[in-house]
Design an enzyme around this catalytic site. Structure first.
Site, mmCIF file in Angstrom:
data_model
loop_
_atom_site.group_PDB
_atom_site.id
_atom_site.type_symbol
_atom_site.label_atom_id
_atom_site.label_comp_id
_atom_site.label_asym_id
_atom_site.label_seq_id
_atom_site.Cartn_x
_atom_site.Cartn_y
_atom_site.Cartn_z
ATOM 1 N N ASP A 54 0.853 -1.188 0.000
ATOM 2 C CA ASP A 54 0.000 0.000 0.000
ATOM 3 C C ASP A 54 0.889 1.239 0.000
ATOM 4 O OD1 ASP A 54 -1.765 2.051 0.488
ATOM 5 O OD2 ASP A 54 -2.518 1.260 2.388
ATOM 6 N N ILE A 55 0.868 2.000 -1.074
ATOM 7 C CA ILE A 55 1.755 3.154 -1.176
ATOM 8 C C ILE A 55 1.457 4.210 -0.119
ATOM 9 C CG2 ILE A 55 0.387 4.479 -2.849
ATOM 10 C CD1 ILE A 55 3.117 5.110 -4.254
ATOM 11 N N ASN A 104 -5.219 12.685 -11.548
ATOM 12 C CA ASN A 104 -5.840 13.162 -12.786
ATOM 13 C C ASN A 104 -5.477 14.633 -12.960
ATOM 14 O OD1 ASN A 104 -7.759 14.831 -11.374
ATOM 15 N ND2 ASN A 104 -8.992 13.002 -10.990
ATOM 16 N N VAL A 123 -5.373 4.694 -7.017
ATOM 17 C CA VAL A 123 -4.309 5.201 -6.146
ATOM 18 C C VAL A 123 -4.594 6.639 -5.736
ATOM 19 C CG1 VAL A 123 -1.864 5.852 -6.101
ATOM 20 C CG2 VAL A 123 -2.541 3.645 -7.052
ATOM 21 N N ASP A 124 -5.063 7.429 -6.671
ATOM 22 C CA ASP A 124 -5.362 8.838 -6.412
ATOM 23 C C ASP A 124 -6.345 8.980 -5.256
ATOM 24 O OD1 ASP A 124 -5.480 11.586 -6.688
ATOM 25 O OD2 ASP A 124 -6.693 11.556 -8.512
ATOM 26 N N SER A 174 -0.456 5.013 -14.585
ATOM 27 C CA SER A 174 -1.264 4.815 -15.800
ATOM 28 C C SER A 174 -1.706 3.377 -16.058
ATOM 29 C CB SER A 174 -0.539 5.339 -17.054
ATOM 30 O OG SER A 174 -0.613 6.744 -17.118
ATOM 31 N N THR A 175 -1.345 2.424 -15.191
ATOM 32 C CA THR A 175 -1.697 1.026 -15.479
ATOM 33 C C THR A 175 -3.066 0.623 -14.952
ATOM 34 O OG1 THR A 175 -0.581 0.251 -13.474
ATOM 35 C CG2 THR A 175 0.727 0.333 -15.491
ATOM 36 N N GLY A 176 -3.757 1.536 -14.268
ATOM 37 C CA GLY A 176 -5.097 1.240 -13.769
ATOM 38 C C GLY A 176 -6.145 1.577 -14.809
#
Length: 199
Positions: free
Chosen positions: A45-46, A59, A68-69, A152-154
């Site tokens: 978990d970042i 975004n 994540v955002d 960008s991978t989500g």
């Protein structure tokens, strides 16, 4: 009249000999010798990373979203969105910083990754720019440890294999005073992709 042997090579003026001290060499602008950067991959978990700065896959509004955002905004508290409002958003490939507020990290570096459109719309260059600009902002802050998500991978749909290659290659090739980069994978597959490229 010849100069005394002890003063040969010194500056002279009317035979009053002055020993000139050596002129120190100036370091060329932009040259520095940082410690070698360590790059590692972990799964977790970042928002729990105890590093100087974590990177938010934001975004363009910087006002929170999903994935994540959204997780970072929830963990940091409502102060984060209020700090983001005056920033006026962020362009794709760029990065801006705020305090980390309630996060273990001191700072959040917000970067906007590209939406995958098939690979022909400059996505690779923009994704690399996210990592590069985030490290540049980290240097401006004085951060020595930075944790990145898989930008960008989500929901933006960037293929995980290509994104992992760009992440590893870019952080390794970007001149920076950051000493530790931690690539934080949400799942086991992404962690293995990082580890294969770091080997």
């Amino acid at each position: 009249m010849a100069a005394p042997e002890a003063f040969q090579g010194c500056h002279s003026c009317n035979y009053n000999f002055v020993i000139m001290p050596p002129i120190p060499r100036r370091r060329k602008p932009g040259r520095y010798h940082p410690r070698p950067m360590r790059v590692e991959a972990v799964q977790g978990d970042i928002t729990a990373e105890a590093v100087d700065a974590i990177v938010n896959a934001a975004n363009s509004s910087l006002l929170g979203g999903g994935g994540v955002d959204g997780a970072i905004h929830r963990a940091a508290g409502p102060e984060l969105v209020e700090a983001c409002r005056p920033l006026g958003g962020c362009h794709t490939g760029d990065a801006k910083a705020t305090s980390g507020f309630r996060l273990p990290a001191r700072w959040v570096i917000h970067t906007v990754g590209p939406v995958w459109r098939g690979g022909g719309a400059g996505e690779a260059e923009l994704l690399a720019s996210c990592y590069r600009r985030s490290l540049e902002v980290a240097d401006e802050l004085g951060a020595r440890s930075v944790a990145f998500p898989a930008i960008s991978t989500g929901i933006y749909g960037y293929p995980a294999e290509e994104a992992a290659t760009i992440a590893v290659n870019t952080v390794r090739s970007t001149p920076s005073s950051v000493e530790l980069v931690r690539l934080v994978a949400f799942d086991d597959r992404t962690r293995r992709l990082y580890e294969e490229r770091l080997a």
